[in-house]
Design a protein around this motif. Structure first.
Motif, mmCIF file in Angstrom:
data_model
loop_
_atom_site.group_PDB
_atom_site.id
_atom_site.type_symbol
_atom_site.label_atom_id
_atom_site.label_comp_id
_atom_site.label_asym_id
_atom_site.label_seq_id
_atom_site.Cartn_x
_atom_site.Cartn_y
_atom_site.Cartn_z
ATOM 1 N N UNK A 42 0.813 -1.217 0.000
ATOM 2 C CA UNK A 42 0.000 0.000 0.000
ATOM 3 C C UNK A 42 0.849 1.271 0.000
ATOM 4 N N UNK A 43 2.154 1.121 0.101
ATOM 5 C CA UNK A 43 3.056 2.255 0.242
ATOM 6 C C UNK A 43 3.167 3.055 -1.045
ATOM 7 N N UNK A 44 3.521 4.347 -0.903
ATOM 8 C CA UNK A 44 3.877 5.141 -2.078
ATOM 9 C C UNK A 44 5.378 5.051 -2.339
ATOM 10 N N UNK A 45 6.079 4.216 -1.574
ATOM 11 C CA UNK A 45 7.406 3.680 -1.907
ATOM 12 C C UNK A 45 8.510 4.723 -2.008
ATOM 13 N N UNK A 46 8.476 5.724 -1.165
ATOM 14 C CA UNK A 46 9.473 6.782 -1.240
ATOM 15 C C UNK A 46 10.779 6.408 -0.548
ATOM 16 N N UNK A 47 11.879 6.841 -1.147
ATOM 17 C CA UNK A 47 13.134 6.953 -0.412
ATOM 18 C C UNK A 47 13.390 8.442 -0.259
ATOM 19 N N UNK A 140 13.192 10.204 -4.123
ATOM 20 C CA UNK A 140 12.514 9.558 -5.241
ATOM 21 C C UNK A 140 11.735 8.351 -4.774
ATOM 22 N N UNK A 141 11.306 7.521 -5.721
ATOM 23 C CA UNK A 141 10.522 6.347 -5.328
ATOM 24 C C UNK A 141 11.044 5.085 -6.003
ATOM 25 N N UNK A 142 10.844 3.977 -5.291
ATOM 26 C CA UNK A 142 11.222 2.650 -5.767
ATOM 27 C C UNK A 142 9.966 1.823 -5.993
ATOM 28 N N UNK A 143 10.158 0.550 -6.319
ATOM 29 C CA UNK A 143 9.054 -0.382 -6.509
ATOM 30 C C UNK A 143 9.125 -1.418 -5.387
ATOM 31 N N UNK A 144 8.166 -1.421 -4.441
ATOM 32 C CA UNK A 144 8.231 -2.356 -3.310
ATOM 33 C C UNK A 144 8.322 -3.814 -3.728
ATOM 34 N N UNK A 335 10.042 1.695 3.255
ATOM 35 C CA UNK A 335 10.869 1.560 2.059
ATOM 36 C C UNK A 335 12.201 2.269 2.258
ATOM 37 N N UNK A 336 12.171 3.467 2.818
ATOM 38 C CA UNK A 336 13.401 4.213 3.063
ATOM 39 C C UNK A 336 14.348 3.454 3.987
ATOM 40 N N UNK A 337 13.826 2.829 5.031
ATOM 41 C CA UNK A 337 14.672 2.289 6.092
ATOM 42 C C UNK A 337 14.904 0.786 6.020
ATOM 43 N N UNK A 338 14.235 0.070 5.124
ATOM 44 C CA UNK A 338 14.294 -1.396 5.138
ATOM 45 C C UNK A 338 15.707 -1.976 5.087
ATOM 46 N N UNK A 339 16.581 -1.542 4.170
ATOM 47 C CA UNK A 339 17.918 -2.135 4.158
ATOM 48 C C UNK A 339 18.676 -1.910 5.465
ATOM 49 N N UNK A 340 18.567 -0.701 6.016
ATOM 50 C CA UNK A 340 19.277 -0.389 7.256
ATOM 51 C C UNK A 340 18.725 -1.182 8.428
ATOM 52 N N UNK A 341 17.412 -1.271 8.534
ATOM 53 C CA UNK A 341 16.800 -2.008 9.634
ATOM 54 C C UNK A 341 17.158 -3.492 9.548
#
Length: 368
Positions: A42-47, A140-144, A335-341
């Motif tokens: 449901x996210x707008x997938x922003x970084x 910008x935005x990515x694709x979840x 989306x922004x924090x997933x890799x770091x978390x």
């Protein structure tokens, strides 16, 4: 050997599965539905490098995420549309506040500037209706779905087990520590359990008696379309309304929803519809301030559920129940924090040394 069990197949759970793929114990991820079917979908997938209240630890998490995203974008594993963020000032008081925030972001190393009304007009806004905006062009935005598919593909290739359509119905404890999970398909022993269940995180915490101050809000989103192509950055207003360009001729419009103080506990499975007032708010905002969106038509809509924390930071780390970890409360920044978390919590689970400032910033113990 008993596995590490991850509950939740959204972007956070998928990231953790990827970062635990070399763990000496087996790793099993359970998702109650399809991968990415909850808040991630449901996210707008922003970084975003943008922060409304700049914080050094929050910036460090973003930098850690981008270190992982950037090479995947460069080799076209992930798509990324750099459109920038406009944080719009509706009056001179808001403009002064945003000038101060711009200076703080600059001190953190974020490319940010304050644009006057004429410059904002270049991005599709009516210069007579605003007092300028803070511009962070590297957002910008990515694709979840691409992110989740990449993480899960790499994780399963390394031996991680992913079971979808399998809800965890209970977490089993004995003597103050986790010993297993109960699923719709039976009981499985576990050496550790991670709550990465997104909006279901409060329910999972209750299974083991862990109390954390999570609340929910509703995030309505509509898809707007024009016949002719146009571009639009991520545009956000102080009342929570936002717009984001999508492809050649579409835009998403949404609302950040209730603040933590006004938020409550919601059932993630309840049917949710867009309130009629939201349509009116979007229509008024376009008419009054965003002439570039004149003539759009609504072509789709949905309502997501976000999990909030009192301080706006995620909750990631150990809990009072031995072997039970939490990675939830992303406050709309999953989306922004997933890799770091994912990489941080993998270090915690492995018993490795972690950044002390991040540990303090993220720890569930900060609410004790």
């Amino acid at each position: 050997m008993d596995p590490v069990v991850i509950i939740g197949g959204g972007v956070i759970g998928a990231s953790l599965a990827f970062h635990l793929r070399s763990h000496p114990r087996p790793v099993v991820l359970y998702e109650r539905d399809a991968l990415g079917s909850g808040t991630s979908g449901d996210s707008v997938a922003l970084f975003v490098w943008h922060q409304s209240t700049p914080d050094r630890s929050s910036h460090a998490l973003r930098a850690r995420s981008w270190e992982q995203y950037a090479p995947l974008i460069d080799d076209e594993t992930l798509s990324f549309e750099q459109i920038g963020t406009l944080d719009v000032a509706s009056d001179e008081a808001e403009a002064d506040e945003l000038r101060a925030v711009t200076a703080e972001l600059d001190e953190l190393g974020v490319e940010a500037s304050f644009l006057g009304p004429d410059a904002v007009a270049d991005h599709g806004l009516d210069p007579a209706a605003v007092s300028g905006a803070m511009w962070t062009p590297e957002d910008g935005y990515l694709d979840p779905s691409e992110i989740i598919q990449h993480y899960v593909r790499e994780a399963t290739d390394a031996g991680v087990t992913v079971e979808t359509q399998t809800a965890v119905t209970d977490v089993v404890t004995e003597g103050g520590r986790v010993t297993g999970v109960e699923t719709e398909n039976g009981t499985r022993s576990a050496a550790a359990v991670v709550n990465a269940a997104g909006p279901w995180a409060p329910d999972v915490n209750e299974m083991v008696g862990v109390s954390l101050p999570f609340r929910h809000n509703r995030g309505p989103v509509v898809v707007l379309q024009k016949d002719e192509p146009f571009d639009l950055p991520f545009v956000q207003f102080s009342d929570g309304l936002y717009f984001r360009g999508e492809g050649r001729n579409q835009a998403l419009a949404g609302n950040f929803g209730a603040s933590y103080a006004e938020a409550t506990r919601l059932s993630p499975t309840d049917a949710r519809s867009v309130d009629h007032q939201f349509y009116l708010d979007i229509e008024d905002r376009i008419r009054e301030r965003i002439p570039r969106l004149d003539g759009v038509e609504l072509v789709n809509e949905w309502v997501g559920v976000r999990t909030l924390t009192p301080d706006g930071a995620p909750v990631v780390g150990t809990t009072a129940v031995d072997g039970f970890f939490v990675a939830a409360g992303m406050n709309g920044l999953g989306i922004t924090l997933a890799p770091a978390v994912g990489s941080y919590l993998a270090e915690v689970i492995a018993g490795d040394a972690v950044d002390a400032d991040l540990e303090t910033f993220l720890s569930p113990a900060r609410f004790s």
